[in-house]
Design a protein around this motif. Structure first.
Motif, PDB file in Angstrom:
ATOM      1  N   VAL A  55     -16.181  23.869 -44.077  1.00 13.77           N
ATOM      2  CA  VAL A  55     -15.427  22.865 -43.324  1.00 13.77           C
ATOM      3  C   VAL A  55     -15.440  23.196 -41.831  1.00 13.77           C
ATOM      4  O   VAL A  55     -15.727  22.329 -40.985  1.00 13.77           O
ATOM      5  CB  VAL A  55     -13.983  22.775 -43.839  1.00 13.77           C
ATOM      6  N   LEU A  79      -5.459  21.257 -39.508  1.00 12.23           N
ATOM      7  CA  LEU A  79      -6.455  20.725 -40.440  1.00 12.23           C
ATOM      8  C   LEU A  79      -5.742  20.058 -41.608  1.00 12.23           C
ATOM      9  O   LEU A  79      -4.677  20.504 -42.037  1.00 12.23           O
ATOM     10  CB  LEU A  79      -7.330  21.855 -41.005  1.00 12.23           C
ATOM     11  N   TRP A 121     -12.543  16.206 -44.306  1.00 12.84           N
ATOM     12  CA  TRP A 121     -11.597  16.924 -43.459  1.00 12.84           C
ATOM     13  C   TRP A 121     -11.153  16.029 -42.301  1.00 12.84           C
ATOM     14  O   TRP A 121     -11.842  15.088 -41.936  1.00 12.84           O
ATOM     15  CB  TRP A 121     -12.194  18.228 -42.903  1.00 12.84           C
TER      16      TRP A 121
END
Length: 243
Positions: free
Chosen positions: A226, A74, A108
């Protein structure tokens, strides 16, 4: 949704002395090259698809596997576009991964890594990520680990449904840095903000590193929000679990 990001753009010509080139960064390491070790807090170079002479510096939030057992990492969405290739900063090793999914609103991005060229780790310097935790509360002390300003800690002073503000130190290049409560991942650094006291907004200087006491607050997205958004997209990264 979010204000100015924390990616740092480098012109390759400006760092030629460090032997950085687009060929070296993104053509891929030699077959005999040892896998690079990456985890939450590791620095990466992200290819700029609009300018072959530029890369962005950003930080990995965490490494893990998705519901297809792909090795994924990520980072912040403003670090690069879908299709951008990734190189490890500390070894200058390219050809190791590519951004395959992102969301502009929640900021993200998902990097799918080549498992033959990357070994994931939960520990980078002082930080260890063993699990995902609930968002922090006001007054809690949290820490972040970024490629620019390293491992720094500070109190949380504002919480919202999707993000929180804290006094962890961060600067450009720390985008994507993990925010931790102990060994729990609770957030991702995405932006710096002015200090707000009621109706008054105060512009403070950027943080330059540990020990810099007066600096602008940092905004981080809640990692649970997220991950839920990544699951909603249903692509790479969905079902993320810490490697």
């Amino acid at each position: 949704m979010l204000s100015a990001g924390r990616a740092r753009v480098l012109r390759l010509a400006a760092v030629a002395a460090a032997a950085v080139s687009s060929t070296l960064l993104f053509s891929g390491p030699a077959n005999a090259a040892a896998p690079v070790v990456l985890g939450g807090g590791s620095g990466v170079y992200v290819e700029d698809l609009t300018d072959p002479n530029s890369v962005s510096e950003c930080t990995i939030t965490a490494m893990g596997y998705d519901n297809k057992n792909q090795l994924v990492g990520l980072t912040a969405g403003h670090c690069g576009e879908v299709g951008a290739r990734i190189a490890a900063e500390y070894t200058r090793s390219g050809g190791i991964g590519v951004i395959t999914e992102k969301d502009e609103e929640m900021d993200w991005a998902i990097i799918v890594f080549n498992p033959e060229k990357v070994n994931p780790t939960r520990r980078v310097a002082q930080s260890v990520i063993n699990s995902v935790g609930a968002p922090p509360q006001i007054g809690e002390n949290v820490c972040k680990n970024g490629r620019t300003t390293g491992f720094t800690c500070g109190p949380v002073w504002e919480t919202r449904s999707t993000f929180f503000r804290s006094q962890v130190c961060a600067n450009h290049g720390d985008s994507g840095a993990p925010v931790l409560r102990g060994d729990q991942l609770v957030g991702m650094v995405v932006a710096g903000t002015d200090f707000k006291a009621g109706p008054i907004s105060i512009e403070l200087p950027l943080c330059t590193g540990g020990g810099n006491l007066i600096h602008e607050p940092e905004l981080a997205t809640n990692i649970t929000t997220v991950l839920a958004d990544i699951d909603r997209h249903g692509g790479a990264g969905a079902g993320f679990r810490v490697a």
